[in-house]
Design a protein around this motif. Structure first.
Motif, PDB file in Angstrom:
ATOM      1  N   TRP A 213       0.855  -1.196   0.000  1.00 16.08           N
ATOM      2  CA  TRP A 213       0.000   0.000   0.000  1.00 16.08           C
ATOM      3  C   TRP A 213       0.885   1.237   0.000  1.00 16.08           C
ATOM      4  CZ3 TRP A 213      -4.763  -0.936  -1.279  1.00 16.08           C
ATOM      5  CH2 TRP A 213      -5.404  -2.104  -0.863  1.00 16.08           C
ATOM      6  N   PRO A 214       0.401   2.374  -0.506  1.00 14.29           N
ATOM      7  CA  PRO A 214       1.211   3.604  -0.500  1.00 14.29           C
ATOM      8  C   PRO A 214       1.616   4.003   0.917  1.00 14.29           C
ATOM      9  CG  PRO A 214      -0.709   3.856  -1.933  1.00 14.29           C
ATOM     10  CD  PRO A 214      -0.905   2.571  -1.187  1.00 14.29           C
TER      11      PRO A 214
ATOM     12  N   CYS B 217      -1.968   5.499  -7.485  1.00 18.02           N
ATOM     13  CA  CYS B 217      -1.669   6.233  -6.255  1.00 18.02           C
ATOM     14  C   CYS B 217      -0.169   6.467  -6.111  1.00 18.02           C
ATOM     15  CB  CYS B 217      -2.242   5.488  -5.048  1.00 18.02           C
ATOM     16  SG  CYS B 217      -4.059   5.440  -5.070  1.00 18.02           S
TER      17      CYS B 217
ATOM     18  N   ALA C  51      -7.798   9.518  -9.219  1.00 17.14           N
ATOM     19  CA  ALA C  51      -6.605   9.032  -8.532  1.00 17.14           C
ATOM     20  C   ALA C  51      -5.327   9.528  -9.206  1.00 17.14           C
ATOM     21  CB  ALA C  51      -6.612   7.504  -8.477  1.00 17.14           C
TER      22      ALA C  51
ATOM     23  N   LEU D  73      -2.934   8.904   0.239  1.00 11.78           N
ATOM     24  CA  LEU D  73      -2.948   8.032  -0.937  1.00 11.78           C
ATOM     25  C   LEU D  73      -3.259   6.588  -0.546  1.00 11.78           C
ATOM     26  CD1 LEU D  73       0.066   9.415  -2.990  1.00 11.78           C
ATOM     27  CD2 LEU D  73      -2.377   9.763  -3.419  1.00 11.78           C
ATOM     28  N   ARG D  74      -2.827   6.178   0.638  1.00 13.75           N
ATOM     29  CA  ARG D  74      -3.151   4.828   1.105  1.00 13.75           C
ATOM     30  C   ARG D  74      -4.656   4.675   1.306  1.00 13.75           C
ATOM     31  NH1 ARG D  74       0.335   4.634   4.853  1.00 13.75           N
ATOM     32  NH2 ARG D  74      -0.948   5.098   6.674  1.00 13.75           N
TER      33      ARG D  74
ATOM     34  N   LEU E 106      -6.963   6.379  -0.239  1.00 11.94           N
ATOM     35  CA  LEU E 106      -7.549   6.362  -1.580  1.00 11.94           C
ATOM     36  C   LEU E 106      -7.371   4.992  -2.228  1.00 11.94           C
ATOM     37  CD1 LEU E 106      -8.791   7.738  -4.058  1.00 11.94           C
ATOM     38  CD2 LEU E 106      -6.497   8.586  -4.634  1.00 11.94           C
ATOM     39  N   ALA E 107      -6.170   4.420  -2.116  1.00 10.05           N
ATOM     40  CA  ALA E 107      -5.909   3.111  -2.718  1.00 10.05           C
ATOM     41  C   ALA E 107      -6.823   2.049  -2.129  1.00 10.05           C
ATOM     42  CB  ALA E 107      -4.445   2.731  -2.517  1.00 10.05           C
TER      43      ALA E 107
ATOM     44  N   ARG F  96      -4.710  13.184  -8.398  1.00  8.53           N
ATOM     45  CA  ARG F  96      -4.262  13.395  -7.025  1.00  8.53           C
ATOM     46  C   ARG F  96      -2.825  12.951  -6.807  1.00  8.53           C
ATOM     47  NH1 ARG F  96      -7.966  11.557  -2.144  1.00  8.53           N
ATOM     48  NH2 ARG F  96      -5.997  12.145  -1.145  1.00  8.53           N
ATOM     49  N   SER F  97      -2.458  11.841  -7.418  1.00  8.62           N
ATOM     50  CA  SER F  97      -1.140  11.254  -7.142  1.00  8.62           C
ATOM     51  C   SER F  97      -0.057  11.695  -8.116  1.00  8.62           C
ATOM     52  CB  SER F  97      -1.240   9.723  -7.192  1.00  8.62           C
ATOM     53  OG  SER F  97      -1.428   9.270  -8.530  1.00  8.62           O
TER      54      SER F  97
END
Length: 287
Positions: free
Chosen positions: A86-87, A155, A145, A92-93, A95-96, A148-149
């Motif tokens: 995971w990020p 992400c 996504a 971001l985590r 979101l993921a 944002r990333s």
């Protein structure tokens, strides 16, 4: 003791692809074990690992059975916290995890109408309204996504959410489905990813045709990167004395770019011939 991952057919099993990527893409040691879709039911083949009844099923290095893909992702992240599943960024985590969970439980029309088949791409498929709605949602959340990333994956760096969406990308590519420019670029990123190409090459090597996955549409070339031309030869002298994968003496020969190489068994040869560039160990010989 290492993890074991029970998977279905490489060409058709979308959930197995997700599970395999969660281990292979993040460098977690494991041993894959295949169940045959054209033999007994998957549930019967997994009886010794009850209550599991689907693929992928993870048998951890401590003998625990994890039989749901999202649970596999979380369990691996707990056991291998430095793998980057995971990020690392908390926003971001979150979101993921949202996106992976939505994929895990949604897009049923796309799944049912467009089963994954990595051996073929179709031309002229007309999706239903339900599938068009799924595609519109996928297009929207992918764009959200990526914005944002700033990419290159959903992400940031490749994470579990990309493993979860890899079969969705394969469906969009394989059925020629319409999505926006950013989403198409994301699909192309999956098709070019060496881990994805290795998985697809393993399916090409087995060459198992399951007719109930086939659709009655015109076919076109697979839209991913075109593999280097390679073919099997039965005689000759290999440039290498030892298999690039196992280190064992070569026994099975093939040619790439007019040069003869060898590996230690028929499966190693078949997977390499299917897509030589997918295998860094072989490409080091070709350099």
């Amino acid at each position: 003791m290492t993890h074991r991952l029970i998977i279905g057919d490489y060409t058709y099993s979308s959930w197995s692809l997700r599970g395999w990527l969660l281990l292979h893409r993040f460098g977690i040691p494991f041993r894959p074990e295949l169940v045959e879709f054209d033999q007994d039911s998957v549930a019967n083949q997994l009886k010794e690992h009850a209550p599991a009844r689907t693929v992928p099923t993870l048998i951890t290095d401590t003998g625990d059975v994890v039989w749901d893909s999202l649970a596999i992702a979380e369990e691996l992240a707990t056991r291998h916290p430095d793998a980057g599943i995971w990020p690392s960024d908390p926003s971001l985590r979150a979101l993921a995890r949202n996106l992976a969970a939505e994929m895990h439980s949604g897009y049923n029309s796309l799944r049912n109408e467009c089963p994954m088949n990595l051996s073929v791409a179709y031309n002229g498929f007309d999706p239903s309204d339900g599938t068009k709605a799924d595609l519109a949602r996928i297009d929207y959340v992918w764009g959200h996504a990526l914005e944002r990333s700033n990419g290159p994956w959903l992400c940031g760096e490749y994470s579990a959410v990309d493993a979860f969406f890899a079969p969705v990308a394969a469906r969009i590519a394989g059925y020629g489905l319409s999505v926006g420019e950013a989403a198409q670029a994301y699909v192309a990123r999956h098709l070019a990813d060496l881990a994805f190409r290795r998985w697809r090459a393993l399916g090409e090597a087995r060459a198992v045709a399951l007719p109930w996955y086939a659709k009655d549409f015109d076919t076109v070339d697979w839209p991913g990167p075109k593999p280097l031309s390679a073919h099997i030869v039965e005689s000759g002298t290999a440039e290498n004395a030892n298999c690039p994968y196992s280190g064992k003496p070569v026994t099975h020969l093939f040619e790439v770019k007019g040069r003869t190489f060898g590996v230690c068994n028929a499966n190693c040869r078949a997977k390499t011939v299917a897509d030589p560039e997918a295998w860094p160990a072989f490409m080091a010989l070709l350099a």
